[in-house]
Design a protein around this motif. Structure first.
Motif, PDB file in Angstrom:
ATOM      1  N   HIS A  31       0.844  -1.193   0.000  1.00  0.00           N
ATOM      2  CA  HIS A  31       0.000   0.000   0.000  1.00  0.00           C
ATOM      3  C   HIS A  31       0.882   1.247   0.000  1.00  0.00           C
ATOM      4  O   HIS A  31       1.941   1.258   0.620  1.00  0.00           O
ATOM      5  CB  HIS A  31      -0.893  -0.022   1.249  1.00  0.00           C
ATOM      6  CG  HIS A  31      -1.860   1.106   1.342  1.00  0.00           C
ATOM      7  ND1 HIS A  31      -2.981   1.195   0.553  1.00  0.00           N
ATOM      8  CD2 HIS A  31      -1.866   2.204   2.128  1.00  0.00           C
ATOM      9  CE1 HIS A  31      -3.646   2.296   0.858  1.00  0.00           C
ATOM     10  NE2 HIS A  31      -2.981   2.929   1.809  1.00  0.00           N
ATOM     11  N   PHE A  32       0.436   2.292  -0.686  1.00  0.00           N
ATOM     12  CA  PHE A  32       1.159   3.561  -0.669  1.00  0.00           C
ATOM     13  C   PHE A  32       0.196   4.701  -0.374  1.00  0.00           C
ATOM     14  O   PHE A  32      -1.003   4.617  -0.654  1.00  0.00           O
ATOM     15  CB  PHE A  32       1.888   3.807  -1.993  1.00  0.00           C
ATOM     16  CG  PHE A  32       0.983   4.000  -3.178  1.00  0.00           C
ATOM     17  CD1 PHE A  32       0.535   5.265  -3.523  1.00  0.00           C
ATOM     18  CD2 PHE A  32       0.567   2.919  -3.939  1.00  0.00           C
ATOM     19  CE1 PHE A  32      -0.307   5.455  -4.612  1.00  0.00           C
ATOM     20  CE2 PHE A  32      -0.267   3.091  -5.037  1.00  0.00           C
ATOM     21  CZ  PHE A  32      -0.712   4.364  -5.371  1.00  0.00           C
ATOM     22  N   VAL A  33       0.746   5.769   0.202  1.00  0.00           N
ATOM     23  CA  VAL A  33      -0.026   6.978   0.469  1.00  0.00           C
ATOM     24  C   VAL A  33       0.826   8.165   0.041  1.00  0.00           C
ATOM     25  O   VAL A  33       2.007   8.260   0.396  1.00  0.00           O
ATOM     26  CB  VAL A  33      -0.405   7.106   1.964  1.00  0.00           C
ATOM     27  CG1 VAL A  33      -1.098   8.435   2.244  1.00  0.00           C
ATOM     28  CG2 VAL A  33      -1.289   5.947   2.405  1.00  0.00           C
ATOM     29  N   ILE A  34       0.203   9.069  -0.729  1.00  0.00           N
ATOM     30  CA  ILE A  34       0.846  10.299  -1.172  1.00  0.00           C
ATOM     31  C   ILE A  34      -0.186  11.408  -1.071  1.00  0.00           C
ATOM     32  O   ILE A  34      -1.382  11.161  -1.243  1.00  0.00           O
ATOM     33  CB  ILE A  34       1.393  10.158  -2.616  1.00  0.00           C
ATOM     34  CG1 ILE A  34       2.217  11.387  -2.997  1.00  0.00           C
ATOM     35  CG2 ILE A  34       0.275   9.864  -3.594  1.00  0.00           C
ATOM     36  CD1 ILE A  34       3.020  11.210  -4.286  1.00  0.00           C
ATOM     37  N   LYS A  35       0.258  12.624  -0.802  1.00  0.00           N
ATOM     38  CA  LYS A  35      -0.681  13.747  -0.753  1.00  0.00           C
ATOM     39  C   LYS A  35      -0.858  14.310  -2.157  1.00  0.00           C
ATOM     40  O   LYS A  35       0.115  14.564  -2.866  1.00  0.00           O
ATOM     41  CB  LYS A  35      -0.183  14.827   0.199  1.00  0.00           C
ATOM     42  CG  LYS A  35      -0.300  14.406   1.642  1.00  0.00           C
ATOM     43  CD  LYS A  35       0.051  15.518   2.584  1.00  0.00           C
ATOM     44  CE  LYS A  35      -0.120  15.046   4.017  1.00  0.00           C
ATOM     45  NZ  LYS A  35       0.293  16.088   4.968  1.00  0.00           N
ATOM     46  N   ASN A  36      -2.124  14.481  -2.533  1.00  0.00           N
ATOM     47  CA  ASN A  36      -2.493  15.065  -3.809  1.00  0.00           C
ATOM     48  C   ASN A  36      -3.329  16.308  -3.493  1.00  0.00           C
ATOM     49  O   ASN A  36      -4.399  16.184  -2.901  1.00  0.00           O
ATOM     50  CB  ASN A  36      -3.284  14.059  -4.644  1.00  0.00           C
ATOM     51  CG  ASN A  36      -3.535  14.528  -6.057  1.00  0.00           C
ATOM     52  OD1 ASN A  36      -2.968  15.519  -6.507  1.00  0.00           O
ATOM     53  ND2 ASN A  36      -4.388  13.810  -6.759  1.00  0.00           N
ATOM     54  N   PHE A  37      -2.823  17.486  -3.822  1.00  0.00           N
ATOM     55  CA  PHE A  37      -3.450  18.752  -3.415  1.00  0.00           C
ATOM     56  C   PHE A  37      -3.621  18.783  -1.896  1.00  0.00           C
ATOM     57  O   PHE A  37      -4.614  19.281  -1.386  1.00  0.00           O
ATOM     58  CB  PHE A  37      -4.791  18.968  -4.120  1.00  0.00           C
ATOM     59  CG  PHE A  37      -4.663  19.254  -5.588  1.00  0.00           C
ATOM     60  CD1 PHE A  37      -4.157  20.474  -6.039  1.00  0.00           C
ATOM     61  CD2 PHE A  37      -5.015  18.289  -6.517  1.00  0.00           C
ATOM     62  CE1 PHE A  37      -4.031  20.721  -7.393  1.00  0.00           C
ATOM     63  CE2 PHE A  37      -4.890  18.544  -7.879  1.00  0.00           C
ATOM     64  CZ  PHE A  37      -4.396  19.766  -8.324  1.00  0.00           C
ATOM     65  N   GLY A  38      -2.661  18.236  -1.174  1.00  0.00           N
ATOM     66  CA  GLY A  38      -2.669  18.253   0.284  1.00  0.00           C
ATOM     67  C   GLY A  38      -3.537  17.197   0.935  1.00  0.00           C
ATOM     68  O   GLY A  38      -3.588  17.096   2.156  1.00  0.00           O
ATOM     69  N   ILE A  39      -4.222  16.393   0.143  1.00  0.00           N
ATOM     70  CA  ILE A  39      -5.123  15.365   0.685  1.00  0.00           C
ATOM     71  C   ILE A  39      -4.458  13.993   0.539  1.00  0.00           C
ATOM     72  O   ILE A  39      -4.056  13.609  -0.563  1.00  0.00           O
ATOM     73  CB  ILE A  39      -6.472  15.374  -0.064  1.00  0.00           C
ATOM     74  CG1 ILE A  39      -7.148  16.732   0.106  1.00  0.00           C
ATOM     75  CG2 ILE A  39      -7.377  14.248   0.433  1.00  0.00           C
ATOM     76  CD1 ILE A  39      -8.338  16.941  -0.802  1.00  0.00           C
ATOM     77  N   PRO A  40      -4.325  13.244   1.647  1.00  0.00           N
ATOM     78  CA  PRO A  40      -3.724  11.900   1.540  1.00  0.00           C
ATOM     79  C   PRO A  40      -4.532  11.007   0.601  1.00  0.00           C
ATOM     80  O   PRO A  40      -5.748  10.873   0.738  1.00  0.00           O
ATOM     81  CB  PRO A  40      -3.770  11.362   2.970  1.00  0.00           C
ATOM     82  CG  PRO A  40      -3.914  12.571   3.840  1.00  0.00           C
ATOM     83  CD  PRO A  40      -4.678  13.580   3.027  1.00  0.00           C
TER      84      PRO A  40
END
Length: 177
Positions: A31-40
């Motif tokens: 699993h990965f998590v990245i912020k997109n426009f500040g949203i995880p």
């Protein structure tokens, strides 16, 4: 008597070597998590395969050589997944696998964790990673759990996009039997 001694010697010798395990894709999670426009924003990869040699009593004999299929990226939004498969992100046609190969496994300062050192390859770029992980015995195998962070730009993922964070958190839960 000689046969008994030979058998006992062989039994002890075999226990001194690491066992080889195979990751169970259906029971594992990458699993990965990245912020997109500040949203995880998170996603998963499937197609986990490879070999794991693991010996808790002799960690220097342990070796992890695993990969996932880049095309399986799943964020629960099909149009985003298709975008991530393109050359700007994972370029799955040219680089079908994301892979990890350990270089060393050691004990850590925390008795509940071990420490993994290895090489992560994404889009043909290989970088060193290291992280603590837990190894829990299961019925006929092991559950390995750990997490680490990488910089997506180090691997040429996502181009110069300013809407997504550079930092990606990766969470692993790998069942191997």
């Amino acid at each position: 008597m000689k046969q008994l001694l030979c058998f006992l010697f062989l039994a002890v010798a075999v226990q001194g070597y690491s066992q080889t395990f195979t990751p169970v894709d259906q029971s594992s999670k990458v699993h990965f998590v990245i912020k997109n426009f500040g949203i995880p924003t998170g996603g998963d990869f499937k197609g986990l395969s490879g070999t794991i040699q693991f010996d808790l009593q002799n960690l220097s004999a342990s070796d992890f050589d695993v990969s996932v299929d880049a095309a399986t990226v799943d964020t629960d939004i099909p149009s985003r997944d298709n975008h991530l498969r393109k050359s700007e992100f994972f370029d799955v046609k040219k680089f079908p696998k994301l892979s990890f190969k350990s270089t060393k496994v050691t004990r850590s300062n925390n008795k509940d964790y071990l420490y993994m050192f290895g090489k992560l390859t994404i889009k043909g770029v290989t970088k060193d990673v290291k992280f603590p992980f837990k190894a829990t015995p299961t019925d006929g195998g092991w559950l390995f759990e750990g997490n680490f962070k990488i910089n997506r730009r180090d691997f040429g993922v996502g181009g110069n996009s300013l809407s997504i964070s550079d930092e990606v958190a990766v969470f692993l839960s790998v069942l191997a039997k």
